[in-house]
Motif scaffolding. Structure first.
Motif, PDB file in Angstrom:
ATOM      1  N   TRP A 201     -30.827 -35.263  22.517  1.00  0.00           N
ATOM      2  CA  TRP A 201     -29.923 -34.937  23.616  1.00  0.00           C
ATOM      3  C   TRP A 201     -30.449 -33.788  24.485  1.00  0.00           C
ATOM      4  CZ3 TRP A 201     -28.704 -34.362  18.456  1.00  0.00           C
ATOM      5  CH2 TRP A 201     -28.654 -33.061  17.960  1.00  0.00           C
ATOM      6  N   ARG A 202     -31.538 -33.142  24.024  1.00  0.00           N
ATOM      7  CA  ARG A 202     -32.192 -32.140  24.871  1.00  0.00           C
ATOM      8  C   ARG A 202     -33.620 -32.624  25.079  1.00  0.00           C
ATOM      9  NH1 ARG A 202     -28.977 -27.996  25.577  1.00  0.00           N
ATOM     10  NH2 ARG A 202     -30.585 -26.783  26.597  1.00  0.00           N
ATOM     11  N   SER A 207     -36.309 -25.129  26.043  1.00  0.00           N
ATOM     12  CA  SER A 207     -35.058 -24.989  25.296  1.00  0.00           C
ATOM     13  C   SER A 207     -34.753 -26.207  24.439  1.00  0.00           C
ATOM     14  CB  SER A 207     -33.893 -24.727  26.264  1.00  0.00           C
ATOM     15  OG  SER A 207     -33.758 -25.807  27.163  1.00  0.00           O
ATOM     16  N   ALA A 208     -35.594 -27.280  24.588  1.00  0.00           N
ATOM     17  CA  ALA A 208     -35.378 -28.449  23.748  1.00  0.00           C
ATOM     18  C   ALA A 208     -35.610 -28.130  22.286  1.00  0.00           C
ATOM     19  CB  ALA A 208     -36.294 -29.587  24.188  1.00  0.00           C
ATOM     20  N   TRP A 225     -29.979 -21.821  17.205  1.00  0.00           N
ATOM     21  CA  TRP A 225     -30.755 -22.519  18.225  1.00  0.00           C
ATOM     22  C   TRP A 225     -31.931 -21.639  18.643  1.00  0.00           C
ATOM     23  CZ3 TRP A 225     -25.479 -22.362  18.053  1.00  0.00           C
ATOM     24  CH2 TRP A 225     -24.796 -23.590  18.012  1.00  0.00           C
ATOM     25  N   ARG A 242     -23.632 -25.203  23.924  1.00  0.00           N
ATOM     26  CA  ARG A 242     -24.604 -25.593  22.891  1.00  0.00           C
ATOM     27  C   ARG A 242     -23.890 -26.176  21.664  1.00  0.00           C
ATOM     28  NH1 ARG A 242     -30.032 -23.429  22.898  1.00  0.00           N
ATOM     29  NH2 ARG A 242     -30.682 -23.599  25.055  1.00  0.00           N
ATOM     30  N   GLU A 245     -22.443 -29.682  22.546  1.00  0.00           N
ATOM     31  CA  GLU A 245     -23.520 -30.644  22.744  1.00  0.00           C
ATOM     32  C   GLU A 245     -24.174 -31.019  21.406  1.00  0.00           C
ATOM     33  OE1 GLU A 245     -27.213 -30.512  25.766  1.00  0.00           O
ATOM     34  OE2 GLU A 245     -27.336 -29.032  24.143  1.00  0.00           O
ATOM     35  N   THR A 246     -24.416 -30.023  20.548  1.00  0.00           N
ATOM     36  CA  THR A 246     -25.080 -30.271  19.270  1.00  0.00           C
ATOM     37  C   THR A 246     -24.186 -31.084  18.335  1.00  0.00           C
ATOM     38  OG1 THR A 246     -26.350 -28.226  19.485  1.00  0.00           O
ATOM     39  CG2 THR A 246     -26.165 -29.165  17.279  1.00  0.00           C
TER      40      THR A 246
END
Length: 531
Positions: A201-202, A207-208, A225, A242, A245-246
């Motif tokens: 998703w990243r 930042s991936a 992260w 974050r 999303e995670t």
């Protein structure tokens, strides 16, 4: 004799105070704070089996019940599971515990310990050394002078003790930064720790990176992260984004219910003090080293510092200066931490750059193995290290035997028969300042002790143990990994193997014990101190 002064009331300083008290050495702990610790679920530690046993032995508190032992470890890259590990007897699970729980257990034990005095609101501002001791001054409302035999700086990365002794602290600043959140939720891998690299998703940008999830008790998780290089502010909105999303990425696209409990930013530094000893002043824990780019085992190393130093200070306090023995603290512990720092500094550029992935077949899986080792406390990046090249290691004797533990390594925790005939774990006998002599004698467990304690080689071994240059406890085990019957192991008070001998060899046993105490000179100094 004056007590030992310990500067700093974090886990390392409190552990050292208790370890000294168990060996009848008084101490004064200078705590610059009010004597209480903030409860932060985003600040946790991962401990190995032996350091968990150390804390439980010192405090009597069942730390393993207050923390959480992971059921397993899972590492992923994008959508692919790269590695899965199930913890069990062959692969002991690390213990994950909030740091404030650990500190509270140490403080509770110290509150009932007659040999430890804690001085709160006491900020150190000067140290004076003489040949006979150390004097420290604290800048409390009523400035006080404290007299001690030795002084140990356990006062963290900005150590006042280190600065007052003009000890350099070179290294690298902000090697990595991690955004951290502690939350209560349900994840698809209950009880398993997870390292997820390049989550799908990243899909772009630095930042991936990666995200780590480590379970705690009561359905609480710590999520970390990896942040991109730089000093960009981590805002609450960014962190919540974050989290959502995670969790959605791990749960099929829908964010499951969660309760955000705590947040923070963890900045990793790599530094190593040039010296860990300056006369009667020592450094330990974060005052001596900063390491933690992979996993959260930094405190584990600090506890090993305390365990290593406590028995050596105890001998010096009770019997007079053992200079070679005291010097060995820096030699042993600094070498172990330096090796891990070098390994991390060499591996991190490769692990984070990712450029070799397309050029070297299988490199992604190799990178995953390195990261897993770092997080689980194994291999070059995570193993606690051994004292194979210690100045306290005896020369190899003709009667030396091979066992499943290398000289200088931590011994295995086998069941033993103590001198009073009771069955205990070997680790339960550590930390009292005595050397341990362990005889491997199959079959003894099924007979009453009175039938074999005066038979065979036992009387000769008992006489050899009594004649050693320092108090030693004789233990018997039915078996030990890799050891033949009638093998004799000599073990240091901190649980590291000095030597293994084939049969009863009084002269070789004496020579090994003498070496473990710092050599003949140290033994002579000890005798002079008690005369």
């Amino acid at each position: 004799m004056d007590p030992v002064i310990i500067v700093g009331a974090g886990p390392v300083g409190l552990t050292l105070a208790l370890a000294l008290a168990r060996q009848e050495v008084p101490s004064i702990v200078l705590d610059e704070g009010p004597g209480k610790d903030e409860q932060r679920l985003a600040r946790t530690v991962v401990l190995r089996e032996d350091t968990t046993a150390l804390i439980e032995r010192l405090t009597g508190f069942p730390l393993a019940e207050a923390g959480f032992r992971w059921a397993g470890w899972r590492s992923m890259r994008r959508k692919q599971v790269m590695r899965q590990i199930a913890f069990g007897d062959d692969e002991p699970a690390p213990l994950h515990v909030p740091q404030h729980v650990l500190t509270a257990a140490l403080r509770a034990a110290i509150a009932t310990e007659r040999l430890v005095k804690v001085a709160v609101d006491s900020r150190l501002d000067s140290i004076e050394q003489e040949t006979s001791g150390v004097t420290a001054h604290t800048r409390e409302p009523k400035g006080t002078w404290w007299r001690g035999s030795y002084l140990i700086g356990c006062d963290g990365p900005r150590s006042t003790v280190r600065k007052l002794q003009d000890i350099r602290f070179p290294g690298r600043t902000a090697v990595e930064r991690h955004a951290v959140a502690a939350l209560r939720t349900e994840l698809p891998w209950p009880g398993e720790a997870l390292l997820h690299r390049m989550p799908p998703w990243r899909t772009s940008g630095p930042s991936a990176g990666e995200v780590t999830a480590r379970p705690l008790a009561d359905d609480v998780w710590r999520l970390d992260w990896l942040l991109p290089p730089g000093k960009d502010l981590v805002t609450p909105d960014l962190l919540v984004a974050r989290v959502r999303e995670t969790l959605a990425g791990w749960s099929g696209g829908t964010t499951p219910p969660y309760e955000l409990l705590d947040t923070g930013v963890h900045t990793v530094h790599h530094r190593l003090a040039r010296r860990w000893r300056a006369g009667r002043v020592f450094l330990a824990g974060d005052a001596a080293h900063l390491l933690g780019a992979l996993g959260t085992q930094g405190l584990d190393d600090g506890l090993r510092d305390a365990d290593n130093l406590a028995w050596k200070l105890s001998l010096a306090w009770h019997h007079g200066p053992h200079e070679a023995l005291l010097d060995s603290y820096q030699v042993e512990r600094r070498a172990v931490v330096a090796a891990r720092l070098r390994a991390a500094d060499q591996a991190l550029p490769i692990l984070r750059a990712g450029g070799l992935r397309s050029a070297v077949p299988g490199s992604a899986r190799g990178h995953d193995s390195l990261l897993t080792d770092g997080h689980l406390g194994r291999g070059q990046l995570g193993a606690p290290g051994a004292y194979a090249d210690s100045p306290l290691a005896p020369p190899r004797a003709e009667s030396s035997a091979e066992v499943g533990t290398e000289v200088g390594d931590q011994v295995a925790d086998v069941r033993v028969t103590a001198e009073d005939g009771s069955f205990v774990r070997l680790r339960d006998r550590l930390g009292h300042g005595a050397l341990l002599v362990l005889l491997i004698a199959p079959g003894t467990g099924v007979w009453e002790r009175k039938h074999w304690v005066t038979a065979g080689i036992m009387p000769r071994l008992a006489a050899a143990v009594t004649a050693l240059p320092h108090h030693a406890e004789l233990l018997v085990a039915e078996s030990y990994p890799g050891a033949a019957a009638h093998t004799v192991l000599l073990i240091r008070p901190d649980g590291h193997l000095v030597t293994a001998l084939s049969g009863v060899r009084p002269a070789d046993l004496y020579e090994a014990a003498e070496a473990a105490l710092g050599g003949p000179r140290a033994t002579a100094e000890a005798a002079a101190g008690t005369s």
